[in-house]
Write an enzyme that holds these catalytic residues in place. Structure first.
Site, PDB file in Angstrom:
ATOM      1  CG  ASP A 150      -2.308   0.244   1.015  1.00 58.47           C
ATOM      2  OD1 ASP A 150      -2.613   1.318   0.468  1.00 58.47           O
ATOM      3  OD2 ASP A 150      -3.132  -0.618   1.368  1.00 58.47           O
TER       4      ASP A 150
ATOM      5  CD  GLU B 199      -9.053   4.225  -1.195  1.00 60.92           C
ATOM      6  OE1 GLU B 199      -9.955   3.826  -0.448  1.00 60.92           O
ATOM      7  OE2 GLU B 199      -8.124   4.953  -0.794  1.00 60.92           O
TER       8      GLU B 199
ATOM      9  CG  ASP C 109      -4.673   5.070   1.434  1.00 61.09           C
ATOM     10  OD1 ASP C 109      -5.549   4.220   1.621  1.00 61.09           O
ATOM     11  OD2 ASP C 109      -4.590   6.126   2.090  1.00 61.09           O
TER      12      ASP C 109
ATOM     13  CG  HIS D 117      -8.898  -2.243   4.147  1.00 63.20           C
ATOM     14  ND1 HIS D 117      -8.750  -2.062   2.780  1.00 63.20           N
ATOM     15  CD2 HIS D 117      -8.490  -1.083   4.715  1.00 63.20           C
ATOM     16  CE1 HIS D 117      -8.274  -0.861   2.556  1.00 63.20           C
ATOM     17  NE2 HIS D 117      -8.102  -0.238   3.710  1.00 63.20           N
ATOM     18  CG  ASP D 118     -11.366   1.272   3.624  1.00 64.63           C
ATOM     19  OD1 ASP D 118     -10.834   1.131   4.744  1.00 64.63           O
ATOM     20  OD2 ASP D 118     -10.828   1.845   2.670  1.00 64.63           O
TER      21      ASP D 118
HETATM   22  O1  TEU Z   1      -9.524   5.023   2.326  1.00 68.48           O
HETATM   23  C1  TEU Z   1      -9.866   6.248   1.725  1.00 68.48           C
HETATM   24  C2  TEU Z   1     -11.256   6.655   1.890  1.00 68.48           C
HETATM   25  O2  TEU Z   1     -11.738   7.451   1.103  1.00 68.48           O
HETATM   26  C3  TEU Z   1     -11.983   6.320   3.152  1.00 68.48           C
HETATM   27  O3  TEU Z   1     -12.346   7.527   3.710  1.00 68.48           O
HETATM   28  C4  TEU Z   1     -13.206   5.518   3.026  1.00 68.48           C
HETATM   29  O4  TEU Z   1     -14.189   6.260   2.369  1.00 68.48           O
HETATM   30  C5  TEU Z   1     -13.606   5.177   4.446  1.00 68.48           C
HETATM   31  O5  TEU Z   1     -12.741   4.132   4.820  1.00 68.48           O
HETATM   32  C6  TEU Z   1     -15.002   4.724   4.669  1.00 68.48           C
HETATM   33  O6  TEU Z   1     -15.208   4.500   6.044  1.00 68.48           O
HETATM   34  C7  TEU Z   1      -8.172   4.738   2.468  1.00 68.48           C
HETATM   35  C8  TEU Z   1      -7.960   3.421   3.179  1.00 68.48           C
HETATM   36  O7  TEU Z   1      -8.479   2.375   2.384  1.00 68.48           O
HETATM   37  C9  TEU Z   1      -8.571   3.477   4.533  1.00 68.48           C
HETATM   38  O8  TEU Z   1      -8.460   2.250   5.208  1.00 68.48           O
HETATM   39  C10 TEU Z   1      -7.853   4.552   5.291  1.00 68.48           C
HETATM   40  O9  TEU Z   1      -8.502   4.732   6.523  1.00 68.48           O
HETATM   41  C11 TEU Z   1      -7.833   5.876   4.548  1.00 68.48           C
HETATM   42  O10 TEU Z   1      -7.487   5.737   3.188  1.00 68.48           O
HETATM   43  C12 TEU Z   1      -6.797   6.793   5.143  1.00 68.48           C
HETATM   44  O11 TEU Z   1      -5.515   6.320   4.838  1.00 68.48           O
END
Ligand code: TEU
Ligand code: CA
Length: 555
Positions: free
Chosen positions: A98, A257, A200, A329-330
């Protein structure tokens, strides 16, 4: 579209903290991933994206990096990472890490130095503003709640910007020295044999400056960062430079992303010589979102899901190659989210797998998806670790939801649903760890685990293996990877069907409901390539689909 080595591959996301714990401290680690490489190889996956495993205080579970050149001791050492890269290479597998460079951790030495001397070199690595009569520079709301502005430690007269958590200060991409540091780091990893990166939150690196307010969208008077991002121009200059100075020399594979990209920007992002090799299709993920918060989100229906997928496919056309997911994971678990409540079954899980996996693009599988891991049943907010979920709980409560209502909505969307430990077998802690797992294991692990499914030809895991094998089958690969996607009976309620037309013609059809339905085939069926039922009932060119039946037919 230029053809690339990775187009016919299958990718898999590992969330290292929850994958496999090799030493009993309750935290998954890199030696644990190495031990499971044969499992992943046998499953048929080629590209492994590993969520952050760098040193980090874990305010946002590793997405707050305090050293870009090392590994968090809980995950192992740099030597372990080198070994992982090497062991993967031996198996013709490729490792992606990442790349989290919109922000770093407030415990990174750059930020520490910025706090020590805000007017020195490192002060300019961040967005630091003087405080004037308590008025904030702008009213942007951070993704994890509250203002994006936080007092700079040790300097009550100054404040710094963080679009995410206050322990994730944003790096100032307008400063060429910051960009040089990023490219240096990218090349350092690629020199070690890394194949590429998942990038990311990258759209956030371009801020609309000078700071200004946007219309408030909640009673807190703040405004979601999306408004600012829609207004910000010029992210492409940074991304093009990162491609040329970072990724190009090693021909790194990159998956962005990217949210909020504009239609006309697609060729720049993932066309030939785009900023990235590919990017995730988040259309189904963001569907139904509300500026008010999760409590106001609209639940996606099967018809919405179909429309989102088809819309993305149409939009991208032959410009480039999307990456398709049903979870990460989100997000909550795909089978708990896209399948209507009460209808989760082996059949419906297989149907969902077919539907997204056969779309044009690169399929990503998130750990546990291949065994149909489901959302967790949370009985109290105290069981939640994730900062985003905790914030959304309070947002819901402040908007007047009862505790029960708030818990219900955050349970549906919580990122922790996907972060519970991987379920390997039915032994204690699902075989994830011999110690106490950092996050509770889903109690359904006795029923849902790898060991139970591995030798069961009817399991979801075996079905995923078949899907992967079909994508790689020399007879069908060309059609599945490059064939056009053409929707079929697009407006039929609770039916998702599409052709893949290339060397051959395939029809992918899924009955997205319990009630059976019939569809007319446009041509005679030559062969049933995959089916989540023992038989395909076709009479006089009418295909009778049972409860969540899905088939792939060769016409
Ligand atoms: O996620 C980016 C993102 O836009 C997040 O705000 C997403 O919408 C959110 O997780 C929803 O709850 C990335 C990563 O995938 C995430 O795990 C990180 O928390 C974030 O960036 C900050 O690095
Ligand atoms: Ca461990």
């Amino acid at each position: 579209m230029e053809r690339k080595w990775w187009h016919d591959k299958v990718a898999y996301q590992i969330y290292p903290k929850s994958f496999f714990d090799s030493n009993g401290d309750g935290i998954g680690d890199i030696p644990g991933i190495i031990q499971k490489l044969d499992y992943l190889k046998d499953l048929g996956v080629d590209i492994l994206w590993i969520s952050p495993c760098y040193p980090s205080p874990f305010a946002d579970q590793g997405y707050d990096i305090s050293d870009y050149y090392d590994i968090h001791p809980a995950f192992g050492t740099l030597k372990d990472m080198d070994r992982l890269i090497e062991e993967a290479r031996k198996r013709e597998m490729y490792i992606l890490l990442d790349l989290v460079v919109n922000h770093c951790s407030d415990e990174h030495e750059w930020f520490q130095k910025a706090c020590a001397d805000p007017n020195g070199k490192y002060g300019n690595f961040f967005y630091i503003e003087n405080r004037k009569d308590d008025k904030l520079p702008c009213n942007w709301r951070s993704y994890f709640g509250g203002s994006v502005w936080e007092p700079l430690p040790g300097h009550p007269d100054k404040q710094y910007l963080h679009l995410f958590h206050k322990k994730q200060p944003d790096l100032n991409w307008e400063n060429p020295e910051v960009r040089e540091e990023v490219y240096k780091n990218i090349n350092w990893w690629l020199d070690r044999g890394l194949r590429g990166f998942r990038i990311d939150a990258i759209i956030n690196i371009k801020k609309k400056l000078p700071y200004k307010d946007y219309p408030a969208d909640r009673p807190d008077g703040l405004s979601c960062v999306d408004h600012m991002l829609a207004d910000a121009q010029g992210v492409g200059e940074f991304l093009g430079e990162m491609r040329d100075r970072g990724f190009a020399s090693h021909e790194a594979f990159t998956v962005g992303e990217v949210f909020n990209e504009k239609d006309e920007e697609l060729p720049d992002f993932i066309g030939d010589n785009g900023y990235f090799s590919t990017m995730f299709d988040f259309a189904p993920v963001v569907f139904g979102g509300s500026s008010k918060g999760w409590y106001d989100r609209k639940r996606i229906t099967p018809d919405d899901y179909k429309r989102c997928c088809f819309h993305s496919q149409k939009r991208i056309g032959d410009i480039g190659f999307l990456s398709n997911i049903i979870e990460n994971h989100d997000e909550p678990r795909g089978v708990s989210y896209y399948i209507p409540d009460g209808e989760t079954s082996l059949h419906s899980k297989k149907m969902l797998a077919v539907m997204y996996f056969m779309l044009k693009g690169l399929p990503f599988i998130y750990q546990g998806q291949e065994i149909g891991m489901e959302n967790m049943k949370f009985s109290s907010i105290d069981q939640i670790d994730d900062i985003s979920t905790i914030d959304e709980y309070h947002v819901a409560r402040n908007a007047g939801c009862t505790k029960e209502e708030a818990l219900k909505c955050i349970s549906l969307y919580s990122r922790d649903n996907a972060r519970t430990p991987m379920q390997w077998d039915s032994s204690e802690n699902a075989g994830f760890s011999s110690g106490k797992p950092w996050l509770n294991v889903n109690p359904n692990y006795n029923n849902i685990n790898v060991k139970k499914q591995w030798n069961d030809p009817d399991s979801l895991l075996s079905f995923y293996k078949e899907l992967i094998a079909l994508r790689k089958n020399p007879l069908y690969r060309e059609t599945i990877v490059y064939g056009d996607l053409i929707p079929y009976l697009e407006d039929r309620h609770n039916l998702m069907a599409y052709f893949r037309k290339g060397e051959r013609t395939l029809l992918v059809a899924g009955n997205f409901q319990k009630k059976s339905q019939d569809i007319q085939l446009p041509q005679k069926c030559q062969k049933v390539l995959l089916n989540n039922y023992p038989n395909a009932d076709i009479t006089d060119r009418v295909l009778h689909l049972k409860d969540y039946q899905a088939v792939i037919l060769e016409l």
